[in-house]
Scaffold this motif. Structure first.
Motif, short mmCIF file in Angstrom:
data_model
loop_
_atom_site.label_atom_id
_atom_site.label_comp_id
_atom_site.label_asym_id
_atom_site.label_seq_id
_atom_site.Cartn_x
_atom_site.Cartn_y
_atom_site.Cartn_z
N THR A 1 0.89 -5.34 63.76
CA THR A 1 -0.28 -5.59 64.64
C THR A 1 -1.39 -4.53 64.46
OG1 THR A 1 0.43 -4.41 66.66
CG2 THR A 1 1.14 -6.72 66.44
N GLY A 2 -1.29 -3.69 63.46
CA GLY A 2 -2.27 -2.61 63.29
C GLY A 2 -3.41 -2.99 62.35
N ASP A 3 -4.26 -2.02 62.11
CA ASP A 3 -5.35 -2.20 61.14
C ASP A 3 -5.82 -0.84 60.65
OD1 ASP A 3 -7.72 -1.21 62.71
OD2 ASP A 3 -7.10 -2.83 64.05
N MET A 4 -6.76 -0.85 59.70
CA MET A 4 -7.17 0.41 59.05
C MET A 4 -8.08 1.29 59.89
SD MET A 4 -10.08 -0.54 56.26
CE MET A 4 -9.12 -1.46 55.09
N GLU A 5 -8.56 0.77 61.03
CA GLU A 5 -9.45 1.59 61.87
C GLU A 5 -8.73 2.21 63.06
OE1 GLU A 5 -12.12 2.28 60.53
OE2 GLU A 5 -12.51 0.58 59.17
N GLU A 6 -7.43 2.05 63.16
CA GLU A 6 -6.70 2.70 64.25
C GLU A 6 -6.83 4.22 64.12
OE1 GLU A 6 -2.87 0.20 65.41
OE2 GLU A 6 -2.99 0.60 63.26
N PRO A 7 -6.90 4.92 65.26
CA PRO A 7 -7.12 6.37 65.19
C PRO A 7 -6.10 7.11 64.32
CG PRO A 7 -7.37 5.60 67.44
CD PRO A 7 -6.91 4.41 66.64
N HIS A 8 -4.83 6.74 64.37
CA HIS A 8 -3.83 7.48 63.59
C HIS A 8 -3.95 7.18 62.10
CE1 HIS A 8 -2.04 3.74 65.01
NE2 HIS A 8 -1.27 3.74 63.95
N ILE A 9 -4.45 5.99 61.77
CA ILE A 9 -4.67 5.67 60.35
C ILE A 9 -5.86 6.48 59.83
CG2 ILE A 9 -5.26 3.82 58.73
CD1 ILE A 9 -2.37 3.72 59.89
N ILE A 10 -6.88 6.59 60.66
CA ILE A 10 -8.05 7.40 60.28
C ILE A 10 -7.65 8.88 60.18
CG2 ILE A 10 -10.31 8.21 61.11
CD1 ILE A 10 -10.78 5.32 62.11
N THR A 11 -6.81 9.33 61.11
CA THR A 11 -6.35 10.73 61.06
C THR A 11 -5.62 11.02 59.74
OG1 THR A 11 -6.14 10.88 63.46
CG2 THR A 11 -4.81 12.42 62.18
N ALA A 12 -4.73 10.13 59.34
CA ALA A 12 -3.98 10.35 58.09
C ALA A 12 -4.93 10.31 56.89
CB ALA A 12 -2.89 9.29 57.95
N THR A 13 -5.91 9.41 56.94
CA THR A 13 -6.88 9.28 55.85
C THR A 13 -7.72 10.56 55.72
OG1 THR A 13 -6.96 6.90 56.24
CG2 THR A 13 -8.79 7.84 55.01
N LYS A 14 -8.14 11.08 56.87
CA LYS A 14 -8.93 12.32 56.86
C LYS A 14 -8.10 13.50 56.37
CE LYS A 14 -12.53 11.32 60.22
NZ LYS A 14 -12.83 11.26 61.66
N ALA A 15 -6.80 13.49 56.68
CA ALA A 15 -5.94 14.59 56.22
C ALA A 15 -5.85 14.57 54.70
CB ALA A 15 -4.55 14.46 56.85
N LEU A 16 -5.79 13.38 54.11
CA LEU A 16 -5.80 13.28 52.64
C LEU A 16 -7.11 13.83 52.09
CD1 LEU A 16 -4.28 9.72 52.12
CD2 LEU A 16 -3.19 11.89 51.56
N ARG A 17 -8.22 13.46 52.74
CA ARG A 17 -9.53 13.95 52.30
C ARG A 17 -9.58 15.48 52.39
NH1 ARG A 17 -14.05 13.13 56.50
NH2 ARG A 17 -12.89 14.89 57.31
N ASP A 18 -9.06 16.04 53.49
CA ASP A 18 -9.09 17.49 53.67
C ASP A 18 -8.22 18.20 52.63
OD1 ASP A 18 -10.82 17.13 55.73
OD2 ASP A 18 -9.32 17.40 57.32
N ALA A 19 -7.26 17.46 52.06
CA ALA A 19 -6.43 18.02 50.99
C ALA A 19 -7.08 17.78 49.62
CB ALA A 19 -5.03 17.42 51.03
N GLY A 20 -8.28 17.20 49.62
CA GLY A 20 -9.01 17.00 48.37
C GLY A 20 -8.67 15.71 47.63
N CYS A 21 -8.05 14.75 48.36
CA CYS A 21 -7.63 13.49 47.74
C CYS A 21 -8.55 12.35 48.14
CB CYS A 21 -6.23 13.09 48.20
SG CYS A 21 -4.99 14.34 47.94
N ALA A 22 -8.65 11.35 47.28
CA ALA A 22 -9.28 10.08 47.64
C ALA A 22 -8.28 9.23 48.41
CB ALA A 22 -9.73 9.35 46.39
N SER A 23 -8.79 8.27 49.19
CA SER A 23 -7.90 7.38 49.94
C SER A 23 -8.29 5.94 49.70
CB SER A 23 -7.97 7.69 51.44
OG SER A 23 -9.27 7.45 51.91
N LEU A 24 -7.29 5.10 49.73
CA LEU A 24 -7.50 3.65 49.65
C LEU A 24 -6.74 3.04 50.82
CD1 LEU A 24 -8.66 1.25 48.02
CD2 LEU A 24 -6.49 1.21 46.74
N ARG A 25 -7.50 2.71 51.89
CA ARG A 25 -6.86 2.06 53.04
C ARG A 25 -6.79 0.57 52.79
NH1 ARG A 25 -10.31 3.59 58.07
NH2 ARG A 25 -11.80 4.32 56.51
#
Ligand code: FER
Length: 251
Positions: free
Chosen positions: A40-64
């Protein structure tokens, strides 16, 4: 050229909605993390965005990615199954592998998406450089065999045409049949790369004991338990982000 893109790919007639985000400071070796939501989730849920931003902060690209019957992707929720999601994920991975600028691929998923990435990493262990299941719902198959999902009871031997989840959303029999046939604990250990499982100590949807049992299947695993945290990391998203960021930075 580095740019962020929102687009669709087609998997066997189903349009899958994706978002690619590339940080200014993309680190070497270039790493792409696929991030998958849960049931029932989607890519704009806060925890999905949090994980995506953590990848960015580690210098990685993300593909949600949003999978069958979820978010802006095609398909009806009623008809989604873990097998369909696995096929979707394979299409997303195949797309990711066409992006030749990336040297490493990470799979990250929340809850049902966490189970999904564990199953897929076991299928293609040599293609996945790290695995990050968040609150992984590894017990869905066992619960399906026991005839109880999300507090809804049904006969596991005479499956109903549908069950009603989350106060009345119909979910079809195909989901239950498919889930019953999966044995995650028999297969997930085929992935030998680094694994980070992050789990809330107070998760009422997927008990911490599930993550503890799953982590025993891996030889190279870190289980980060967040005290006072729930299924969707609503209380300490910063701690989940920090666990993901520091794990990825050390790869
Ligand atoms: C269940 C427990 C957890 C279940 C689904 C989940 C369909 C998944 C939760 C999520 O992805 O957030 O019994 O049944």
């Amino acid at each position: 050229m580095r740019e962020n893109r929102e687009f669709y790919i087609n998997d066997q007639g189903t349009e899958l909605h994706l978002k690619l985000e590339v940080p200014e400071a993309l680190k070497e070796p270039h790493t792409l993390g696929i991030v998958v939501h849960g049931f029932t989730g989607d890519m704009e849920e806060p925890h999905i965005i949090t994980a995506t931003k953590a990848l960015r902060d580690a210098g990685c690209a993300s593909l949600r990615a949003e999978l069958y019957g979820h978010g802006k992707s095609g398909g009806a929720f009623f008809d989604h199954t873990i097998d369909r999601w696995l096929e979707n994920l394979r299409a997303v991975i195949a797309y990711a592998r066409t992006l030749k600028e990336y040297d490493r691929l990470i799979l990250c998923g929340h809850s049902q998406g966490g189970l999904l990435v564990m199953l897929e990493a076991a299928e293609i262990p040599d293609q996945i450089d790290a695995l990050i299941p968040l609150s992984p719902a590894v017990m869905i198959p066992e619960e399906s065999r026991n005839g109880i999902l999300l507090g809804v009871q049904f006969s596991p031997d005479h499956l109903p045409e549908q069950i009603l989840v989350e106060d009345g959303i119909p979910l079809g029999k195909a989901y239950l049949e498919c889930a019953q046939a999966i044995d995650p604990y028999a297969v997930i250990g085929a992935y030998h790369g680094p694994v980070l499982i992050v789990h809330g100590a107070d998760d009422l949807t997927v008990p911490l004991s599930v993550a503890e049992r799953a982590s025993k299947e891996y030889e190279n695993v870190t289980l980060t338990v967040i005290e006072g945290e729930d299924h969707c990391f609503d209380f300490h998203p910063d701690q989940m982000a920090e666990a993901v960021r520091s794990f990825v930075e050390k790869l």
